[in-house]
Design a protein around this motif. Structure first.
Motif, PDB file in Angstrom:
ATOM      1  N   TRP A 294       0.841  -1.237   0.106  1.00 18.66           N
ATOM      2  CA  TRP A 294       0.056  -0.018  -0.125  1.00 18.66           C
ATOM      3  C   TRP A 294       0.785   1.195  -0.081  1.00 18.66           C
ATOM      4  O   TRP A 294       1.856   1.179   0.703  1.00 18.66           O
ATOM      5  N   VAL A 295       0.474   2.347  -0.643  1.00 17.24           N
ATOM      6  CA  VAL A 295       1.374   3.402  -0.895  1.00 17.24           C
ATOM      7  C   VAL A 295       0.582   4.617  -0.390  1.00 17.24           C
ATOM      8  O   VAL A 295      -1.055   4.447  -0.155  1.00 17.24           O
ATOM      9  N   ASP A 296       1.322   5.878  -0.287  1.00 14.74           N
ATOM     10  CA  ASP A 296       0.369   7.095  -0.026  1.00 14.74           C
ATOM     11  C   ASP A 296      -0.128   6.921   1.419  1.00 14.74           C
ATOM     12  O   ASP A 296      -1.348   7.282   1.326  1.00 14.74           O
ATOM     13  N   VAL A 297       0.545   6.520   2.405  1.00 18.36           N
ATOM     14  CA  VAL A 297      -0.123   6.354   3.545  1.00 18.36           C
ATOM     15  C   VAL A 297      -0.120   7.442   4.349  1.00 18.36           C
ATOM     16  O   VAL A 297       0.984   8.343   4.527  1.00 18.36           O
ATOM     17  N   GLN A 298      -1.071   7.976   4.947  1.00 16.37           N
ATOM     18  CA  GLN A 298      -1.366   9.258   5.787  1.00 16.37           C
ATOM     19  C   GLN A 298      -2.300   9.001   6.882  1.00 16.37           C
ATOM     20  O   GLN A 298      -3.319   8.120   6.822  1.00 16.37           O
ATOM     21  N   THR A 299      -2.040   9.652   7.883  1.00 18.50           N
ATOM     22  CA  THR A 299      -3.129   9.630   9.089  1.00 18.50           C
ATOM     23  C   THR A 299      -3.275  11.073   9.356  1.00 18.50           C
ATOM     24  O   THR A 299      -2.795  11.875   9.336  1.00 18.50           O
ATOM     25  N   VAL A 300      -4.726  11.039   9.837  1.00 12.21           N
ATOM     26  CA  VAL A 300      -5.481  12.404   9.795  1.00 12.21           C
ATOM     27  C   VAL A 300      -6.235  12.349  11.501  1.00 12.21           C
ATOM     28  O   VAL A 300      -6.590  11.253  11.698  1.00 12.21           O
ATOM     29  N   GLU A 301      -6.280  13.252  12.029  1.00 12.75           N
ATOM     30  CA  GLU A 301      -7.094  13.249  13.352  1.00 12.75           C
ATOM     31  C   GLU A 301      -7.956  14.460  13.019  1.00 12.75           C
ATOM     32  O   GLU A 301      -7.477  15.756  12.786  1.00 12.75           O
ATOM     33  N   LEU A 302      -9.539  14.346  13.139  1.00  9.99           N
ATOM     34  CA  LEU A 302     -10.409  15.413  12.938  1.00  9.99           C
ATOM     35  C   LEU A 302     -10.788  16.013  14.387  1.00  9.99           C
ATOM     36  O   LEU A 302     -10.872  15.168  15.182  1.00  9.99           O
ATOM     37  N   SER A 303     -11.026  17.436  14.485  1.00 13.20           N
ATOM     38  CA  SER A 303     -11.326  18.129  15.539  1.00 13.20           C
ATOM     39  C   SER A 303     -12.772  18.843  15.192  1.00 13.20           C
ATOM     40  O   SER A 303     -12.552  19.551  14.424  1.00 13.20           O
ATOM     41  N   SER A 382     -22.872  34.489  14.625  1.00  9.89           N
ATOM     42  CA  SER A 382     -22.391  33.130  14.733  1.00  9.89           C
ATOM     43  C   SER A 382     -21.485  33.080  15.906  1.00  9.89           C
ATOM     44  O   SER A 382     -20.598  34.082  16.318  1.00  9.89           O
ATOM     45  N   ARG A 383     -21.494  31.969  16.721  1.00 13.35           N
ATOM     46  CA  ARG A 383     -20.568  31.672  17.628  1.00 13.35           C
ATOM     47  C   ARG A 383     -20.037  30.199  17.914  1.00 13.35           C
ATOM     48  O   ARG A 383     -20.987  29.306  17.468  1.00 13.35           O
ATOM     49  N   GLN A 384     -19.044  30.210  18.203  1.00 14.55           N
ATOM     50  CA  GLN A 384     -18.080  28.980  18.294  1.00 14.55           C
ATOM     51  C   GLN A 384     -18.658  28.375  19.581  1.00 14.55           C
ATOM     52  O   GLN A 384     -18.873  28.884  20.652  1.00 14.55           O
ATOM     53  N   GLU A 385     -18.610  27.090  19.598  1.00 12.70           N
ATOM     54  CA  GLU A 385     -18.876  26.134  21.025  1.00 12.70           C
ATOM     55  C   GLU A 385     -17.297  26.687  21.594  1.00 12.70           C
ATOM     56  O   GLU A 385     -16.382  26.612  20.994  1.00 12.70           O
ATOM     57  N   PRO A 386     -17.650  26.379  22.788  1.00 15.47           N
ATOM     58  CA  PRO A 386     -16.457  26.822  23.955  1.00 15.47           C
ATOM     59  C   PRO A 386     -15.430  25.800  23.811  1.00 15.47           C
ATOM     60  O   PRO A 386     -14.109  26.141  23.866  1.00 15.47           O
ATOM     61  N   ASP A 387     -15.711  24.723  23.792  1.00 15.12           N
ATOM     62  CA  ASP A 387     -14.548  23.628  23.617  1.00 15.12           C
ATOM     63  C   ASP A 387     -14.853  22.774  22.303  1.00 15.12           C
ATOM     64  O   ASP A 387     -15.889  22.394  21.753  1.00 15.12           O
ATOM     65  N   LEU A 388     -13.741  22.050  22.045  1.00 19.08           N
ATOM     66  CA  LEU A 388     -13.670  21.355  20.758  1.00 19.08           C
ATOM     67  C   LEU A 388     -14.265  19.817  21.379  1.00 19.08           C
ATOM     68  O   LEU A 388     -14.173  19.711  22.671  1.00 19.08           O
ATOM     69  N   LYS A 389     -14.549  19.104  20.387  1.00 17.36           N
ATOM     70  CA  LYS A 389     -15.229  17.719  20.738  1.00 17.36           C
ATOM     71  C   LYS A 389     -13.981  16.904  21.157  1.00 17.36           C
ATOM     72  O   LYS A 389     -12.852  17.098  20.325  1.00 17.36           O
ATOM     73  N   SER A 390     -14.118  16.026  21.915  1.00 17.04           N
ATOM     74  CA  SER A 390     -13.137  15.061  22.512  1.00 17.04           C
ATOM     75  C   SER A 390     -12.443  14.414  21.224  1.00 17.04           C
ATOM     76  O   SER A 390     -13.476  14.001  20.413  1.00 17.04           O
TER      77      SER A 390
END
Length: 476
Positions: A294-303, A382-390
């Motif tokens: 397998w090629v082009d291996v990438q790891t991502v984390e979403l917030s 518009s208002r952002q949530e105070p905390d990011l999701k875990s």
């Protein structure tokens, strides 16, 4: 040799075919069905309710007979039916009237979607929520007609999202898209836990997804991804997208190779995503992916962070708002002083037995502030949530290129079609420069010019030799 047209499977011409799932086509009106309607109680709180004529939904907002939902278009607001308090709570209430019903609320009834189903799921396992599933399907390139392998179905959240993305018609033609013999999109879902697999089969059948989703109870880490029929036939999913939600995905990767009996599509590249909560799992997974080509291996984390958009209506002094400018403060101060003078005059007039005209708190509405009670709208904010999701999990992506034979590789190189394909950069790194079209044309022009010059020299040489022969004859 004549070829016959492909025939539809049994049931494709049956006029009494089951309806199209409400997850694919929003119905005009809600009907009694095992496919649930989504009752929106409040923000981030939905409840999946299969509608039945004789059933009743009890909530903190009141009692809702299912008959009040039936025949309504999705998105309707439904008020609770008048209900009487529990006799055990009568002693806690003031009995003004025996026939006075309790206060009632309302809910909204919606058609089911993959996102609403996810938000209403009972947590049998870790749920793949919409921010992750939408990004995964985008990176995997799932489109109508795709064949998707899912290992670790769990609660079925990703299963519904993938089924909607790959859907391009039922195999039996019940949706009116016709039957032309082509392969329809499908999700091949595998689950190790027997009870979860049984429960998920029931939900898939109730939701009308049979033919689009196939649930298989199997340990893919030990037995691979081939599906065995009761007749002994072995079926390959021929997948072009793979999603692994497993504790040890590196144990399943060796079964995702291009062998004689492969579960992958032999004619296209295959994309994979693994869903792992720990970085140690990611490390082993990446090493195993590279080991098996397998090629082009990438790891991502979403917030995930949500923005809340509201219409802000300016408050008046009655609502506790203060002045917004010096001029407005002076106007308010003048109004307060006028109010005090009016109150003093009122007290003097009352003590003397005279009538007085008292304006009261009118200064609050005569202060020059713009009023918003005449149908005018406030501004959008518009208002952002105070905390990011875990943190949920790390997403590891990779690509398994299509395998080519040496003959195909040579043919593509001769045609100049290997530019931008897997392996071109590797050949450059090894010193095997790939000739560009411009360089090739330049080389061909140079070779042609050299050939023409060679012919000219050869012709001149033959002419000189003939002249010398004539001179020798004359001299003789």
């Amino acid at each position: 040799m004549a070829t016959s047209e492909p025939t539809p499977p049994q049931g494709a011409t049956d006029p009494e075919r089951p309806p199209v799932s409400a997850f694919f086509s929003i119905p005009d009106a809600l009907t009694p069905s095992l496919t649930p309607a989504i009752v929106h109680l409040k923000r981030d709180f939905n409840q999946a309710v299969p509608l039945s004529v004789d059933a009743t939904l009890q909530t903190r907002f009141g009692t809702f007979p299912h008959s009040s939902f039936i025949s309504l278009p999705p998105g309707s607001q439904v008020r609770a039916s008048p209900s009487y308090p529990d006799p055990r709570d009568q002693r806690k209430r003031k009995r003004n009237s025996d026939d006075q019903p309790a206060a009632t609320g309302f809910v909204h009834v919606l058609a089911p979607t993959a996102e609403l189903w996810t938000s209403s799921l009972p947590h049998r396992t870790q749920v793949v929520y919409t921010p992750d599933s939408s990004y995964i399907l985008h990176r995997l390139g799932v489109k109508p007609g795709s064949q998707v392998i899912e290992a670790g179905a769990g609660s079925g959240s990703f299963t519904h999202a993938a089924a909607r993305a790959a859907y391009c018609g039922y195999p039996d033609g019940r949706d009116g898209l016709g039957w032309n013999g082509e392969k329809k999109g499908k999700v091949w879902s595998f689950e190790f836990h027997a009870e979860r697999a049984k429960k998920l089969r029931e939900e898939i059948a109730n939701h009308g997804l049979n033919g689009i989703v196939r649930i298989t109870h199997k340990d893919v880490c030990a037995e691979g991804f081939l599906v065995f029929e009761e007749e002994g036939e072995t079926i390959s999913p021929a997948a072009n997208a793979v999603f692994l939600d497993l504790p040890a995905p590196w144990l399943a990767i060796p079964h995702l190779t291009r062998t004689e009996q492969s579960a992958l599509d032999p004619e296209a590249e295959v994309r994979i995503c693994t869903f792992s909560p720990c970085i140690e799992q990611v490390t082993r997974t990446c090493a195993t992916l590279r080991q098996y080509g397998w090629v082009d291996v990438q790891t991502v984390e979403l917030s995930h962070q949500r923005l809340e958009v509201r219409r802000q209506v300016p408050r008046g002094y009655d609502d506790g708002a203060g002045p917004r400018s010096i001029a407005e403060a002076l106007t308010r101060l003048k109004g307060v002083n006028d109010f005090r003078e009016q109150r003093k005059d009122l007290q003097v007039a009352l003590s003397a037995g005279e009538e007085a005209n008292f304006q009261g708190l009118g200064f609050k509405k005569g202060n020059g502030r713009k009023m918003w009670g005449n149908g005018e709208e406030g501004r959008l904010t518009s208002r952002q949530e105070p905390d990011l999701k875990s943190h949920t999990s790390f997403l590891t992506f990779a690509i398994l290129p299509r395998e080519w034979t040496e003959e195909q590789e040579k043919e593509a190189a001769d045609k100049g079609e290997d530019k931008g394909v897997v392996g071109e950069k590797e050949r450059r790194w090894k010193g095997q420069e790939v000739e560009s079209n411009r360089a090739r044309k330049k080389r061909e022009r140079a070779e042609k010019k050299l050939a023409e010059e060679g012919e000219d020299k050869k012709g001149n040489g033959q002419a000189e030799s003939s002249e010398d022969a004539v001179k020798m004859e004359i001299d003789g």
